[in-house]
Write an enzyme that holds these catalytic residues in place. Structure first.
Site, PDB file in Angstrom:
ATOM      1  N   PHE A 145       0.863  -1.183   0.000  1.00  0.00           N
ATOM      2  CA  PHE A 145       0.000   0.000   0.000  1.00  0.00           C
ATOM      3  C   PHE A 145       0.894   1.226   0.000  1.00  0.00           C
ATOM      4  O   PHE A 145       1.732   1.388   0.862  1.00  0.00           O
ATOM      5  CB  PHE A 145      -0.936   0.065   1.208  1.00  0.00           C
ATOM      6  CG  PHE A 145      -1.840   1.267   1.135  1.00  0.00           C
ATOM      7  CD1 PHE A 145      -3.011   1.220   0.386  1.00  0.00           C
ATOM      8  CD2 PHE A 145      -1.496   2.467   1.741  1.00  0.00           C
ATOM      9  CE1 PHE A 145      -3.825   2.336   0.261  1.00  0.00           C
ATOM     10  CE2 PHE A 145      -2.305   3.587   1.621  1.00  0.00           C
ATOM     11  CZ  PHE A 145      -3.475   3.524   0.884  1.00  0.00           C
ATOM     12  N   ASP A 230       9.270   2.607   2.061  1.00  0.00           N
ATOM     13  CA  ASP A 230       8.088   3.413   2.373  1.00  0.00           C
ATOM     14  C   ASP A 230       7.833   3.268   3.866  1.00  0.00           C
ATOM     15  O   ASP A 230       7.284   2.262   4.322  1.00  0.00           O
ATOM     16  CB  ASP A 230       6.895   2.938   1.541  1.00  0.00           C
ATOM     17  CG  ASP A 230       5.647   3.777   1.801  1.00  0.00           C
ATOM     18  OD1 ASP A 230       5.671   4.589   2.752  1.00  0.00           O
ATOM     19  OD2 ASP A 230       4.659   3.627   1.060  1.00  0.00           O
ATOM     20  N   LYS A 259       2.426  10.968   7.417  1.00  0.00           N
ATOM     21  CA  LYS A 259       1.602  10.675   8.593  1.00  0.00           C
ATOM     22  C   LYS A 259       2.093  11.402   9.863  1.00  0.00           C
ATOM     23  O   LYS A 259       1.839  12.577  10.008  1.00  0.00           O
ATOM     24  CB  LYS A 259       1.481   9.161   8.781  1.00  0.00           C
ATOM     25  CG  LYS A 259       0.713   8.531   7.603  1.00  0.00           C
ATOM     26  CD  LYS A 259       0.105   7.189   7.882  1.00  0.00           C
ATOM     27  CE  LYS A 259      -0.929   6.869   6.809  1.00  0.00           C
ATOM     28  NZ  LYS A 259      -0.574   5.761   5.940  1.00  0.00           N
TER      29      LYS A 259
HETATM   30  C1  LIG Z   1      -0.856   5.803   4.410  1.00  0.00           C
HETATM   31  C2  LIG Z   1       0.233   5.307   3.587  1.00  0.00           C
HETATM   32  C3  LIG Z   1       0.582   5.936   2.366  1.00  0.00           C
HETATM   33  C4  LIG Z   1      -0.237   7.045   1.756  1.00  0.00           C
HETATM   34  O1  LIG Z   1      -0.362   8.164   2.567  1.00  0.00           O
HETATM   35  P1  LIG Z   1      -1.518   9.230   2.262  1.00  0.00           P
HETATM   36  O2  LIG Z   1      -1.171  10.385   3.146  1.00  0.00           O
HETATM   37  O3  LIG Z   1      -2.816   8.574   2.630  1.00  0.00           O
HETATM   38  O4  LIG Z   1      -1.454   9.560   0.814  1.00  0.00           O
HETATM   39  C5  LIG Z   1       1.681   5.461   1.673  1.00  0.00           C
HETATM   40  N1  LIG Z   1       2.406   4.422   2.126  1.00  0.00           N
HETATM   41  C6  LIG Z   1       2.090   3.785   3.284  1.00  0.00           C
HETATM   42  C7  LIG Z   1       2.951   2.653   3.743  1.00  0.00           C
HETATM   43  C8  LIG Z   1       0.993   4.188   4.033  1.00  0.00           C
HETATM   44  O5  LIG Z   1       0.662   3.538   5.152  1.00  0.00           O
END
Ligand SMILES: *Cc1c(COP(=O)(O)O)cnc(C)c1O
Length: 405
Positions: A145, A230, A259
């Site tokens: 994700f 990520d 985040k």
């Molecule tokens: C939440 C998340 C994203 C995307 O972040 P947004 O601020 O919702 O665009 C990307 N990578 C990971 C691993 C995430 O948990």
């Protein structure tokens, strides 16, 4: 005129009537938060075990971050990057000194940070590695994700994320998660990057086999492929280290964060890398109206300071271990596995338990907000300020739910 029995019902009806239905939230309407706690419009208090998908690692409405937001909002919220502002340089310095990377590129949402990393990797491939124009390949993992843009969902393996949204951006390959051999087999001379979550969050709190990230690092180095971690969800203390890659002493070539970079106050994300990678951008190559704005930069500085100075990362390590042990001790017949690192915890239910949703609804009844991920996994990821007494309080309420019929 429709009449409603409660404010909660009325507010839910408004959302349902006027808003696009792209989420399926629990029917709790929150109005206030402090630390690990949130309150609904009827005055009920809940322990937040989702933390806005780890955006509020520092706890809801942290007073120091709030003050930074108020001060900066009162002075100068936005300049655009056409001009400089007096917050950005200090934010850069703090991020780089804390993480050890040479450069940072600020954006807003996580998806934008991932898009930025993809662009950096491609440009690095063409200008540094010497990949023929238009041929760059990036490898991602099954179950990933990384956000919801068209490019990102193009390499998702989740049918619902993709269905109806094509055509997609070419240049991506997918290999099984946790399988270093599969990564190596997929690499070609045109591979520029491997994009990987150290633990898959939305994928269901999937922890790869021990040693995987080290093997990935070694393979990427050997083939001159950028390792991009990520860490938007796993980073900034969630797993009990600053970065989840730190558990294996692995240093990716680029890291995406977001985040908790703002403690939940405001969307702030970034790509971290050394000069060889982020140095590929020339003025005009890439940008964002809000990326690097003074409000975000001020909030980001406070969010990072609080995380470090209030020992939240160490607390996540200690409390995460305790929480996981206590969850495992419940010994529920419905539970297949309790797993995770630090305060990123997944409780996977057996298929015959009937899905995690009903357990999350029962938890809500007992004063705990948790969200199912996929059908069978309950995620417990409270803010990193949680105490042992808080966990004891939670376990008393989680136990009967996990032991129900
Ligand atoms: C939440 C998340 C994203 C995307 O972040 P947004 O601020 O919702 O665009 C990307 N990578 C990971 C691993 C995430 O948990």
């Amino acid at each position: 005129m429709e009449t409603f029995r409660t404010v909660t019902e009325e507010l839910i009806a408004l959302e349902d009537r006027y808003g696009a239905h792209n989420y399926h939230p629990l029917d709790v309407v929150l109005t206030r938060g402090e630390g690990i706690w949130v309150w609904d419009v009827d005055g009920n208090r809940y322990m937040d075990c989702l933390s806005a998908y780890s955006a509020v690692n520092q706890g809801h409405a942290h007073p120091r971050i709030r003050q930074a937001l108020i001060d900066q909002a009162s002075r100068l919220p936005l300049t655009s990057r056409a001009f400089r502002n007096d917050q950005l340089g200090r934010f850069y310095q703090q991020v780089c000194e804390l993480t050890g990377y040479e450069m940072v590129l600020p954006m807003n949402t996580g998806a934008e940070a991932v898009e930025t990393a993809i662009k950096a990797a491609r440009k690095w491939g063409y200008t540094v590695k010497g990949v023929p124009d238009g041929q760059a390949e990036i490898i991602a993992c099954a179950g990933n994700f990384a956000g919801r843009t068209v490019t990102i969902i193009g390499f998702s393996t989740e049918a619902q994320y993709r269905d109806g949204f094509g055509p997609f951006t070419p240049g991506f390959k997918v290999v099984p998660y946790g399988d270093a051999k599969a990564l190596e087999a997929a690499i070609t001379p045109n591979t520029v990057a491997f994009l990987v979550e150290p633990i898959q969050g939305e994928g269901g709190v999937i922890v790869p086999p021990a040693g995987y990230l080290r093997q990935v690092r070694e393979i990427c180095t050997r083939h001159n492929v950028l390792m991009i971690a990520d860490e938007i969800q796993t980073g900034l203390g969630r797993t009990g280290k600053l970065f989840a890659c730190d558990h294996e002493d692995v240093r990716p070539d680029a890291v995406t964060i977001g985040k908790a970079l703002s403690g939940g106050f405001y969307p702030v994300s970034a790509v971290l890398a050394n000069r060889e990678v982020l140095g590929v951008f020339r003025p005009g190559d890439h940008g964002s109206t809000f990326g690097g704005n003074p409000l975000g930069a001020a909030v980001g500085q406070a969010a990072l300071s609080v995380l470090v100075e209030e020992n939240m990362i160490e607390n996540a390590a200690a409390m995460g271990e305790y929480f996981q042990d206590m969850l495992a001790e419940i010994n529920s017949p419905h539970v297949k596995e309790v797993r995770g690192k630090g305060l990123m915890i997944g409780v996977e239910l057996k298929p015959e338990a009937g899905g995690a949703r009903r357990f999350c609804e029962a938890l809500q009844h007992n004063g705990i907000l948790a969200k199912e991920t996929h059908r069978d996994i309950i995620r417990f990821a409270p803010p990193l300020v949680i105490t042992q007494a808080d966990i004891d309080w939670a376990i008393e309420r989680i136990r009967p739910v996990l032991l129900m019929d």
